[in-house]
Design an enzyme around this catalytic site. Structure first.
Site, mmCIF file in Angstrom:
data_model
loop_
_atom_site.group_PDB
_atom_site.id
_atom_site.type_symbol
_atom_site.label_atom_id
_atom_site.label_comp_id
_atom_site.label_asym_id
_atom_site.label_seq_id
_atom_site.Cartn_x
_atom_site.Cartn_y
_atom_site.Cartn_z
ATOM 1 N N LEU A 1 35.890 33.605 36.263
ATOM 2 C CA LEU A 1 34.936 33.997 37.030
ATOM 3 C C LEU A 1 35.442 35.343 35.444
ATOM 4 O O LEU A 1 34.811 36.558 35.907
ATOM 5 C CB LEU A 1 34.926 34.181 38.212
ATOM 6 N N SER A 2 36.716 35.652 35.452
ATOM 7 C CA SER A 2 37.050 36.920 34.628
ATOM 8 C C SER A 2 36.641 37.249 33.612
ATOM 9 O O SER A 2 37.021 36.457 32.778
ATOM 10 C CB SER A 2 38.448 36.878 34.429
ATOM 11 N N PRO A 3 36.255 38.424 33.336
ATOM 12 C CA PRO A 3 36.063 39.117 32.438
ATOM 13 C C PRO A 3 36.579 39.478 31.483
ATOM 14 O O PRO A 3 36.724 39.291 30.134
ATOM 15 C CB PRO A 3 35.059 40.138 32.730
ATOM 16 N N SER B 1 40.203 37.282 31.415
ATOM 17 C CA SER B 1 40.131 36.169 30.461
ATOM 18 C C SER B 1 39.540 35.651 29.119
ATOM 19 O O SER B 1 39.542 35.179 28.371
ATOM 20 C CB SER B 1 40.637 35.032 31.626
#
Length: 199
Positions: free
Chosen positions: A11-13, A15
């Site tokens: 869910l990490s932008p 990443s």
């Protein structure tokens, strides 16, 4: 041979904004990578972090500005408000775990395909069809999306415990074999220089 443990959330932008830079660094430095998807909300709760929606407005505004700046720097398209975010990160994480165990494809490409689906393509990465498409794109058997779910759940949980034990508190988080920690895609150049013996 140098090694990198890569702790991240699907869910990490940030990443997503790492693109395939980690894989490029590893190839150049002869390093191996172990991909360790984890529950970022649980990590925040146990390491003093705050989920984005609960942060002070000034922090939320800065995060939005920084995401757009990094998107421009990397050339990676980005939606600040993806249609399906947040969503359940477990199915995509289990698929990554299953693919890494099975071998035969490109795990880095799989991770990026899933992140891109969320942040650039406005697709729900909890949906089976999206996950299967990412698996196939990265050279894996798409049926891995629904296999090894129990093992996937166990490893997903153990990745969280390992992240906490080893000092990770965000995503992306990179830990080298000599326990040097690098937080954020904007520290990848420092990781590269460390592997090169420069810092």
């Amino acid at each position: 041979m140098p090694h990198i443990d890569y702790f991240f959330s699907t869910l990490s932008p940030f990443s997503y904004l790492a693109g395939l830079r980690l894989e490029e660094i590893a190839a150049e430095r002869g390093a191996t990578i172990t991909y360790k998807p984890m529950d970022i909300i649980a990590l925040f709760a146990r390491t003093g972090g705050t989920p984005p929606a609960q942060r002070h407005p000034s922090r939320q505004e800065y995060r939005a500005q920084e995401i757009l700046r990094q998107s421009k720097k990397t050339g990676l398209p980005m939606s600040l408000a993806p249609t399906f975010w947040p969503t359940n990160p477990a199915p995509s994480s289990y698929a990554i775990i299953a693919a890494q165990r099975a071998g035969g494809g490109n795990v880095g490409a799989l991770v990026h395909a899933i992140l891109r689906a969320c942040w650039a393509e406005n697709r729900d990465i909890a949906e089976d069809g999206v996950i299967r498409g990412a698996l196939e794109e990265a050279g894996f058997d798409p049926t891995l999306a629904s296999s090894g779910l129990l093992a996937g759940a166990e490893i997903y949980a153990s990745n969280l415990e390992e992240a906490i034990a080893r000092g990770a508190f965000g995503s992306p988080f990179y830990i080298t074999g000599d326990e040097q920690r690098f937080w954020g895609q904007d520290r990848l150049d420092d990781l590269d220089r460390h592997l090169a013996g420069e810092i």
